[in-house]
Design a protein around this motif. Structure first.
Motif, mmCIF file in Angstrom:
data_model
loop_
_atom_site.group_PDB
_atom_site.id
_atom_site.type_symbol
_atom_site.label_atom_id
_atom_site.label_comp_id
_atom_site.label_asym_id
_atom_site.label_seq_id
_atom_site.Cartn_x
_atom_site.Cartn_y
_atom_site.Cartn_z
ATOM 1 N N GLU A 1 0.830 -1.201 0.000
ATOM 2 C CA GLU A 1 0.000 0.000 0.000
ATOM 3 C C GLU A 1 0.870 1.259 0.000
ATOM 4 O OE1 GLU A 1 -3.583 -0.719 1.556
ATOM 5 O OE2 GLU A 1 -4.241 1.084 0.515
ATOM 6 N N ALA A 2 1.913 1.233 0.820
ATOM 7 C CA ALA A 2 2.809 2.390 0.912
ATOM 8 C C ALA A 2 3.561 2.581 -0.401
ATOM 9 C CB ALA A 2 3.784 2.199 2.062
ATOM 10 N N PHE A 3 3.994 1.476 -0.971
ATOM 11 C CA PHE A 3 4.707 1.510 -2.242
ATOM 12 C C PHE A 3 3.801 2.084 -3.334
ATOM 13 C CE2 PHE A 3 6.110 -0.694 -6.185
ATOM 14 C CZ PHE A 3 7.405 -0.221 -6.218
ATOM 15 N N PHE A 4 2.545 1.658 -3.306
ATOM 16 C CA PHE A 4 1.541 2.129 -4.265
ATOM 17 C C PHE A 4 1.333 3.640 -4.127
ATOM 18 C CE2 PHE A 4 -2.917 3.192 -5.034
ATOM 19 C CZ PHE A 4 -3.085 2.752 -6.331
ATOM 20 N N GLN A 5 1.128 4.075 -2.873
ATOM 21 C CA GLN A 5 0.869 5.499 -2.640
ATOM 22 C C GLN A 5 2.082 6.339 -3.048
ATOM 23 O OE1 GLN A 5 -2.180 6.815 -1.665
ATOM 24 N NE2 GLN A 5 -1.208 8.716 -2.326
ATOM 25 N N ASP A 6 3.265 5.764 -2.832
ATOM 26 C CA ASP A 6 4.476 6.478 -3.205
ATOM 27 C C ASP A 6 4.540 6.694 -4.719
ATOM 28 O OD1 ASP A 6 7.156 7.530 -2.691
ATOM 29 O OD2 ASP A 6 7.811 5.758 -3.817
ATOM 30 N N LYS A 7 4.137 5.667 -5.464
ATOM 31 C CA LYS A 7 4.098 5.805 -6.929
ATOM 32 C C LYS A 7 3.116 6.901 -7.339
ATOM 33 C CE LYS A 7 3.501 1.748 -9.155
ATOM 34 N NZ LYS A 7 3.657 0.421 -9.703
ATOM 35 N N ILE A 8 1.955 6.885 -6.702
ATOM 36 C CA ILE A 8 0.945 7.908 -6.992
ATOM 37 C C ILE A 8 1.522 9.296 -6.718
ATOM 38 C CG2 ILE A 8 -1.310 8.832 -6.293
ATOM 39 C CD1 ILE A 8 -1.960 6.239 -7.371
ATOM 40 N N ASP A 9 2.163 9.446 -5.553
ATOM 41 C CA ASP A 9 2.701 10.752 -5.160
ATOM 42 C C ASP A 9 3.778 11.225 -6.125
ATOM 43 O OD1 ASP A 9 0.996 10.633 -3.045
ATOM 44 O OD2 ASP A 9 2.504 10.002 -1.582
ATOM 45 N N ARG A 10 4.510 10.273 -6.687
ATOM 46 C CA ARG A 10 5.562 10.656 -7.642
ATOM 47 C C ARG A 10 5.034 10.749 -9.063
ATOM 48 N NH1 ARG A 10 9.925 6.938 -7.889
ATOM 49 N NH2 ARG A 10 8.613 5.357 -6.926
ATOM 50 N N GLU A 11 3.695 10.730 -9.208
ATOM 51 C CA GLU A 11 3.057 10.881 -10.521
ATOM 52 C C GLU A 11 3.415 9.759 -11.483
ATOM 53 O OE1 GLU A 11 0.762 13.136 -11.406
ATOM 54 O OE2 GLU A 11 0.846 14.211 -9.502
ATOM 55 N N ILE A 12 3.690 8.573 -10.943
ATOM 56 C CA ILE A 12 3.904 7.424 -11.824
ATOM 57 C C ILE A 12 2.546 6.776 -12.043
ATOM 58 C CG2 ILE A 12 4.976 5.137 -12.017
ATOM 59 C CD1 ILE A 12 7.301 6.262 -10.357
ATOM 60 N N ARG A 13 2.172 6.586 -13.307
ATOM 61 C CA ARG A 13 0.855 6.021 -13.605
ATOM 62 C C ARG A 13 0.761 4.558 -13.177
ATOM 63 N NH1 ARG A 13 0.027 10.443 -13.769
ATOM 64 N NH2 ARG A 13 -0.630 11.810 -15.459
ATOM 65 N N ILE A 14 -0.418 4.161 -12.776
ATOM 66 C CA ILE A 14 -0.675 2.773 -12.417
ATOM 67 C C ILE A 14 -1.207 2.056 -13.657
ATOM 68 C CG2 ILE A 14 -1.974 1.249 -10.878
ATOM 69 C CD1 ILE A 14 0.034 3.184 -9.483
ATOM 70 N N GLU A 15 -0.632 0.902 -13.968
ATOM 71 C CA GLU A 15 -1.097 0.132 -15.120
ATOM 72 C C GLU A 15 -1.818 -1.128 -14.623
ATOM 73 O OE1 GLU A 15 -1.187 1.170 -18.129
ATOM 74 O OE2 GLU A 15 0.086 2.948 -17.972
ATOM 75 N N PRO A 16 -2.641 -1.720 -15.503
ATOM 76 C CA PRO A 16 -3.560 -2.779 -15.042
ATOM 77 C C PRO A 16 -2.927 -3.922 -14.261
ATOM 78 C CG PRO A 16 -4.080 -2.165 -17.285
ATOM 79 C CD PRO A 16 -2.842 -1.405 -16.920
ATOM 80 N N LYS A 17 -1.715 -4.343 -14.629
ATOM 81 C CA LYS A 17 -1.147 -5.503 -13.938
ATOM 82 C C LYS A 17 -0.406 -5.150 -12.658
ATOM 83 C CE LYS A 17 0.549 -9.154 -15.757
ATOM 84 N NZ LYS A 17 1.544 -9.969 -16.465
ATOM 85 N N ASP A 18 -0.238 -3.858 -12.399
ATOM 86 C CA ASP A 18 0.445 -3.438 -11.173
ATOM 87 C C ASP A 18 -0.423 -3.753 -9.954
ATOM 88 O OD1 ASP A 18 2.300 -2.435 -12.884
ATOM 89 O OD2 ASP A 18 1.725 -0.322 -12.646
ATOM 90 N N TRP A 19 0.249 -3.934 -8.837
ATOM 91 C CA TRP A 19 -0.515 -4.143 -7.609
ATOM 92 C C TRP A 19 -1.293 -2.869 -7.293
ATOM 93 C CZ3 TRP A 19 -1.380 -1.914 -2.929
ATOM 94 C CH2 TRP A 19 -2.080 -2.701 -1.985
ATOM 95 N N MET A 20 -2.527 -3.032 -6.860
ATOM 96 C CA MET A 20 -3.313 -1.868 -6.437
ATOM 97 C C MET A 20 -4.252 -2.289 -5.315
ATOM 98 S SD MET A 20 -5.903 -1.571 -9.711
ATOM 99 C CE MET A 20 -4.682 -1.886 -10.982
ATOM 100 N N PRO A 21 -4.578 -1.356 -4.411
ATOM 101 C CA PRO A 21 -5.527 -1.706 -3.348
ATOM 102 C C PRO A 21 -6.877 -2.067 -3.978
ATOM 103 C CG PRO A 21 -4.502 0.445 -2.926
ATOM 104 C CD PRO A 21 -4.116 0.043 -4.316
ATOM 105 N N GLU A 22 -7.545 -3.034 -3.388
ATOM 106 C CA GLU A 22 -8.821 -3.482 -3.929
ATOM 107 C C GLU A 22 -9.813 -2.313 -4.036
ATOM 108 O OE1 GLU A 22 -9.131 -6.095 -5.499
ATOM 109 O OE2 GLU A 22 -11.286 -5.885 -5.852
ATOM 110 N N LYS A 23 -9.731 -1.417 -3.058
ATOM 111 C CA LYS A 23 -10.665 -0.281 -3.056
ATOM 112 C C LYS A 23 -10.402 0.651 -4.261
ATOM 113 C CE LYS A 23 -13.892 2.277 -1.140
ATOM 114 N NZ LYS A 23 -13.443 3.638 -0.774
ATOM 115 N N TYR A 24 -9.130 0.785 -4.615
ATOM 116 C CA TYR A 24 -8.759 1.611 -5.774
ATOM 117 C C TYR A 24 -9.369 1.002 -7.032
ATOM 118 C CZ TYR A 24 -5.484 3.779 -9.198
ATOM 119 O OH TYR A 24 -4.918 4.448 -10.261
ATOM 120 N N ARG A 25 -9.206 -0.329 -7.150
ATOM 121 C CA ARG A 25 -9.769 -1.027 -8.304
ATOM 122 C C ARG A 25 -11.295 -0.840 -8.359
ATOM 123 N NH1 ARG A 25 -7.886 -5.505 -11.119
ATOM 124 N NH2 ARG A 25 -6.220 -5.777 -9.635
#
Lengths: 122, 314
Positions: free
Chosen positions: B6-30
């Protein structure tokens, strides 16, 4: 005759632990037309580029639908349609290890080499 | 373990790195994305109905050709968005089922009727205008496929708004009857249009998390204010008025003040009690059910062709 199909989604093609989402058991979803990935060449001389996906019963229909969905404003001169289940993708979880060998080879880049200013055109 | 992802995910978001479909994401985000993107897709598809109503009655061949192209674009936008939602693991048929059963929502605006030709102008100007205001920031949404679909949508949407404004401009220079038809359409669509931005910030349950995940970038009220400021100026060019006696420039705020929105109406329409909810859903269900044999026939034809090819090969 019985056969089992996994449903594959764009971006969800993995064979390993992140295997394709299988929702084929859900009644009517079984009859859904397959998903196709669409690639468009915007003009002669350029590569085909992925633009998105769509559903179609066969390849001819996929190309026709792609024309209507993705080239309404002359965005392309050529269309490729590939059934999504035939696309294999690398696993993002393994990206670190996969690209690691390229990471420490800065000498592959021309800027690694320090040449005197007098050297021109190199 | 979960926390690390979750922290790794949020860090990517904060650094403006886009999330792609196969990346790990919180279920709630999905889930949030599936809800938002599919609602958006449904809105595009339902949105074809009020305008489709006027294709056969457009006042000239030029207007008819333009309206046809616009409605075809809406279909395209729906398809881009359905594809983006499918990357999150929901099937097209499931989304249709959610729409047809009434479980999925779509934009409340399309449950209002299009009573006159001027409505087509107002839909382009106000409804598409409000949609653009909402959609431009979505081009930078944190989920890659959604952002890419929105880039394409936004490129095409601009023509929609301009053709609407042009319809109204033509009417504004027309007869008294044409002018009052246009003013009437503006009066009916203004409030529903500014409701399109969704509930007020303090009553919008999904907004805070969506902002943190950068699915959304501006709050409902911020976008609504921006739209009102722009539109209050544009209406002057047309020589018409917006039906809000409290609409006034507030120099201190640097924004227009506006009157109270009837939120009860908004919730009524969302919950299925708008003027056209029933009609809209029925039209979609009818199209789906009556298209069943076409879908089945195309699949059967493909199966037959594949079988023949296999026999020849063997």
């Amino acid at each position: 005759m019985s056969f089992h199909t996994n449903k594959y989604y764009y971006g969800d093609y993995g064979e390993a632990k992140n295997g394709a989402a299988d929702i084929s058991a859900k009644g009517s979803a079984k009859e859904e037309w397959p998903l196709w990935e669409i690639f468009i060449r915007s003009k002669q001389g350029l590569d085909h580029k992925h633009v998105g996906s769509l559903h179609a019963a066969d390849a001819a229909m996929a190309i026709e639908n792609a024309r209507d969905v993705y080239t309404r404003r002359m965005e392309g001169v050529s269309i490729w349609a590939v059934e999504s289940k035939y696309i294999h993708a690398s696993n993002p979880d393994e990206a670190g290890a996969l690209y690691d060998p390229a990471n420490d080879k800065v000498y592959r880049h021309p800027t690694f080499y320090d040449l005197p200013d007098e050297v021109k055109y190199m | 373990m979960e926390k690390t992802s979750e922290a790794f995910f949020q860090d990517k978001i904060d650094r403006e790195i886009r999330i792609e479909p196969k990346d790990w994401m919180p279920e709630k985000y999905r889930q949030t994305l599936i809800r938002q993107i599919s609602q958006h897709a449904h809105s595009e598809i339902i949105g074809m109905l009020p305008e489709g109503n006027w294709i056969t009655r457009a006042p000239s061949l030029r207007r008819k050709a333009i309206l046809l192209a616009k409605v075809q674009d809406e279909a395209g936008h729906g398809l881009y968005l359905y594809s983006a939602a499918e990357t999150l693991g929901i099937s097209r048929d499931e989304m249709y089922e959610q729409l047809h059963s009434g479980r999925a929502k779509y934009s409340s605006i399309f449950n209002y009727p299009t009573l006159s030709w001027a409505d087509i102008g107002v839909i382009g100007w106000l409804v598409d205008g409000a949609a653009i205001m909402n959609q431009v920031p979505l081009c930078r949404s944190s989920f890659g496929p959604y952002a890419r679909a929105m880039v394409r949508v936004c490129k095409e949407e601009s023509f929609h708004q301009r053709q609407g404004f042009e319809i109204l401009l033509t009417l504004s220079r027309g007869t008294e009857a044409q002018r009052s038809m246009a003013q009437d359409a503006i009066n009916r669509w203004w409030w529903p249009s500014i409701m399109m931005f969704g509930p007020k910030d303090d009553e919008s349950p999904n907004s805070v998390q969506s902002m943190k995940w950068k699915i959304k970038r501006f709050s409902n009220d911020e976008l609504r204010q921006k739209f009102i400021d722009v539109t209050a100026e544009q209406v002057k060019v047309l020589g018409f008025t917006l039906p809000d006696p409290n609409l006034k420039w507030n120099k201190a705020r640097g924004h227009y003040d506006y009157g109270a929105i009837n939120w009860d109406e908004f919730w009524q329409v969302i919950q299925g009690n708008g003027p056209c909810n029933k009609e809209r859903l029925e039209a979609r269900k009818k199209a789906w059910e009556e298209g069943e044999w076409v879908r089945a026939a195309a699949s059967a034809y493909t199966t037959k062709k594949n079988k023949r090819n296999t026999t020849v090969a063997a």
